[in-house]
Motif scaffolding. Structure first.
Motif, PDB file in Angstrom:
ATOM      1  N   SER A 227       0.855  -1.197   0.000  1.00  0.00           N
ATOM      2  CA  SER A 227       0.000   0.000   0.000  1.00  0.00           C
ATOM      3  C   SER A 227       0.885   1.240   0.000  1.00  0.00           C
ATOM      4  CB  SER A 227      -0.886   0.007   1.255  1.00  0.00           C
ATOM      5  OG  SER A 227      -1.685  -1.151   1.284  1.00  0.00           O
ATOM      6  N   LEU A 237      -0.261   8.856   4.972  1.00  0.00           N
ATOM      7  CA  LEU A 237       0.500   7.752   5.585  1.00  0.00           C
ATOM      8  C   LEU A 237      -0.417   6.859   6.422  1.00  0.00           C
ATOM      9  CD1 LEU A 237       3.739   9.667   6.689  1.00  0.00           C
ATOM     10  CD2 LEU A 237       3.514   8.054   4.793  1.00  0.00           C
ATOM     11  N   ARG A 238      -1.331   7.488   7.135  1.00  0.00           N
ATOM     12  CA  ARG A 238      -2.278   6.704   7.949  1.00  0.00           C
ATOM     13  C   ARG A 238      -3.184   5.863   7.038  1.00  0.00           C
ATOM     14  NH1 ARG A 238      -7.585   7.574  10.269  1.00  0.00           N
ATOM     15  NH2 ARG A 238      -7.774   6.363  12.211  1.00  0.00           N
ATOM     16  N   SER A 240      -2.479   4.623   4.132  1.00  0.00           N
ATOM     17  CA  SER A 240      -1.757   3.467   3.588  1.00  0.00           C
ATOM     18  C   SER A 240      -1.489   2.436   4.677  1.00  0.00           C
ATOM     19  CB  SER A 240      -0.462   3.898   2.895  1.00  0.00           C
ATOM     20  OG  SER A 240       0.555   4.146   3.823  1.00  0.00           O
ATOM     21  N   ARG A 241      -1.251   2.901   5.891  1.00  0.00           N
ATOM     22  CA  ARG A 241      -1.000   1.964   7.000  1.00  0.00           C
ATOM     23  C   ARG A 241      -2.245   1.117   7.285  1.00  0.00           C
ATOM     24  NH1 ARG A 241      -0.289   5.362  10.955  1.00  0.00           N
ATOM     25  NH2 ARG A 241      -2.093   4.784  12.221  1.00  0.00           N
ATOM     26  N   ASP A 244      -2.907  -1.399   4.544  1.00  0.00           N
ATOM     27  CA  ASP A 244      -1.972  -2.500   4.737  1.00  0.00           C
ATOM     28  C   ASP A 244      -2.456  -3.452   5.842  1.00  0.00           C
ATOM     29  OD1 ASP A 244       0.560  -3.724   4.077  1.00  0.00           O
ATOM     30  OD2 ASP A 244       1.319  -2.989   5.991  1.00  0.00           O
ATOM     31  N   LEU A 245      -2.985  -2.879   6.911  1.00  0.00           N
ATOM     32  CA  LEU A 245      -3.516  -3.705   8.016  1.00  0.00           C
ATOM     33  C   LEU A 245      -4.630  -4.614   7.517  1.00  0.00           C
ATOM     34  CD1 LEU A 245      -3.975  -1.230  11.035  1.00  0.00           C
ATOM     35  CD2 LEU A 245      -2.497  -3.242  10.986  1.00  0.00           C
ATOM     36  N   ARG A 249      -1.690  -7.408   6.397  1.00  0.00           N
ATOM     37  CA  ARG A 249      -1.289  -7.888   7.719  1.00  0.00           C
ATOM     38  C   ARG A 249      -2.354  -8.722   8.409  1.00  0.00           C
ATOM     39  NH1 ARG A 249       1.290  -3.337  11.206  1.00  0.00           N
ATOM     40  NH2 ARG A 249       1.662  -5.196  12.503  1.00  0.00           N
ATOM     41  N   GLU A 263      -3.343  -2.771  16.236  1.00  0.00           N
ATOM     42  CA  GLU A 263      -4.100  -1.656  15.656  1.00  0.00           C
ATOM     43  C   GLU A 263      -5.311  -2.166  14.869  1.00  0.00           C
ATOM     44  OE1 GLU A 263      -3.471   2.531  13.157  1.00  0.00           O
ATOM     45  OE2 GLU A 263      -1.902   1.003  13.056  1.00  0.00           O
ATOM     46  N   ASN A 351      10.350  -6.236   2.973  1.00  0.00           N
ATOM     47  CA  ASN A 351       9.505  -6.178   4.166  1.00  0.00           C
ATOM     48  C   ASN A 351       9.535  -7.513   4.918  1.00  0.00           C
ATOM     49  OD1 ASN A 351       7.459  -5.236   6.007  1.00  0.00           O
ATOM     50  ND2 ASN A 351       5.925  -6.273   4.768  1.00  0.00           N
TER      51      ASN A 351
END
Length: 460
Positions: A227, A237-238, A240-241, A244-245, A249, A263, A351
């Motif tokens: 992402s 940034l948030r 994309s994070r 990704d979660l 993830r 999170e 990663n």
């Protein structure tokens, strides 16, 4: 021939497929219906050109010839899946199906091609879907019985096992975005399905450890889609994070690290979406991490902060936290509508090295689907230079990752031959071999000759 990109000895060159997508014989030799057979009977209009899973590449009858062709183009490995509804219709082993899979495995080994066997590729038996599918803890136990039976029957020859292929896809397609059966839009059910899939995975890994006495390995195959944020603005940034979660993830962390990201748990809790769990689940996940990881990579995900507040009356979707971002100047596969971003494959491998213990991995799918490939027919051969270019540019980044000590062991193209692709049927072709749907004849494309040289020279 000068080799600029040399790969390690014993690098795995091959391709991947799934039972429903190539076997055909959908109603033969005691196979029960899976959700695709049922959905196609019910709504054929949802499938491209109304082509269903009964019209696939006929591997059930042509596996010997197909495996011979794999050998001819330098495969030393091949990933297939077992059809649960063929192998254990209604919970009992179907001897004809057991014979078929035994023959396929033996034929691969006879041709010096190592079989990588995946247990579940989107094809829930229809009778088990009626019992709740992955929403049901009982179905989880039935999957574990199925897995154990496979380990017992084939484990003497198969040393690479995978529990699931892209387990997030039935969650997204079946329970959020309506592109797989059962076409439910319900985030609470989606999280339960995702969670039970991971419990089924961990229980299968646990069972495998009791059978494995020949150095075999077990893993999972995940479609990891990096992402990328539009900018370094904290809001992007948030976004994309969180993307990704949800999309990476949610399966990567429990499979490799043995626990869910805190999170993600907080976000689901905030929306009242946490799944029902049982005592001992946490330990089960922690103690049954994978030995090996398959990485499917096709395209990146680019995101930005939401432009508008989400509709408070709409059903929950992960996209409440981000919008897709169409980066200007991006390179596209216009037939599939997907961005081509070769460096993404390197970013994934880095990663895994930096944050996931440099787990042993391999590229389990990568490929380029193109519509109407017969346009590129010259002298009876499809000149798919675009596919050669696609593979080559991705392999350069895999090579770079290896130089930086990423633990990546192989590259499998999707796919060996053109195959049926779920709702897209045969709209886009992916194979090294063209398949004529009328005659079922296999014809090598230019890329088949190219990959043969790559495999023989272990580089290009």
């Amino acid at each position: 021939m000068t080799i600029n990109f040399q790969f390690p000895e014993d690098f795995w060159w091959g391709s991947a497929t799934s039972a429903t997508q190539i076997e055909g014989a959908a109603k033969e030799d005691g196979k029960a219906k899976n959700i695709w057979d049922h959905w196609y009977e019910k709504e054929p209009n949802r499938f491209f050109d109304e082509i269903g899973p009964d019209t696939t590449s006929n591997f059930y009858h042509t596996y010997k010839e197909d495996i011979k062709l794999m050998k001819e183009i330098g495969h030393n490995t091949f990933r297939l899946s077992i059809s649960w509804s063929r192998f254990m219709p209604y919970g009992e082993v179907n001897q004809k199906a057991a014979d078929f899979y035994n023959h396929v495995i033996d034929e691969l080994i006879a041709q010096d091609i190592e079989p990588f066997v995946n247990l579940f590729h989107f094809d829930m038996p229809f009778d088990l879907q009626q019992q709740g599918g992955w929403e049901s803890r009982e179905v989880v136990e039935k999957y574990v019985d199925y897995a154990k039976t496979c380990f017992q029957l084939f484990g003497d020859r198969v040393t690479k096992w995978f529990t699931f292929n892209e387990p997030i896809v039935p969650v997204e397609g079946g329970y959020l975005y309506d592109f797989h059966y059962p076409n439910i839009v319900d985030a609470k059910k989606a999280t339960q399905v995702a969670y039970h899939t991971m419990i089924a995975h961990a229980k299968a890994v646990e069972a495998f450890r009791t059978y494995n006495d020949n150095g075999s390995k077990i893993g999972i195959i995940l479609n990891l889609t990096p992402s990328y944020p539009r900018s370094n603005n904290p809001a992007d940034l948030r976004a994309s994070r969180i993307a990704d979660l949800f999309f990476n993830r949610s399966f990567l962390d429990p499979a490799v690290l043995g626990e869910y990201p805190s999170e993600l748990i907080e976000i689901l809790n905030e929306h009242g979406l946490l799944p029902n769990t049982e005592v001992g689940d946490k330990e089960l996940l922690r103690e049954n991490k994978v030995d090996i990881l398959g990485v499917n990579y096709y395209q990146p995900r680019r995101v930005k902060a939401k432009e508008y507040l989400p509709n408070p009356y709409a059903p929950f979707m992960p996209d409440m936290y981000f919008d897709s971002y169409e980066m200007p100047g991006r390179k596209m596969n216009k037939y599939r509508g997907w961005e081509i971003y070769e460096k993404g494959i390197y970013d994934i491998l880095k990663n895994l090295k930096d944050n996931y213990g440099n787990i042993e991995s391999f590229i389990s799918e990568n490929g380029m689907g193109v519509q109407n490939e017969e346009r590129f027919l010259r002298n009876r051969e499809i000149q798919d230079d675009y596919r050669i270019e696609f593979i080559k540019e991705h392999l350069k980044w895999v090579h770079q990752a290896i130089q930086e000590n990423c633990n990546v062991k192989g590259y499998h193209l999707w796919a060996f031959m053109d195959n049926w692709s779920w709702m897209n049927a045969y709209k886009n072709r992916y194979g090294f071999f063209a398949v004529d749907l009328k005659t079922m004849k296999r014809t090598p494309k230019k890329s088949a000759h190219w990959i043969k040289h790559v495999a023989e020279n272990n580089g290009f």
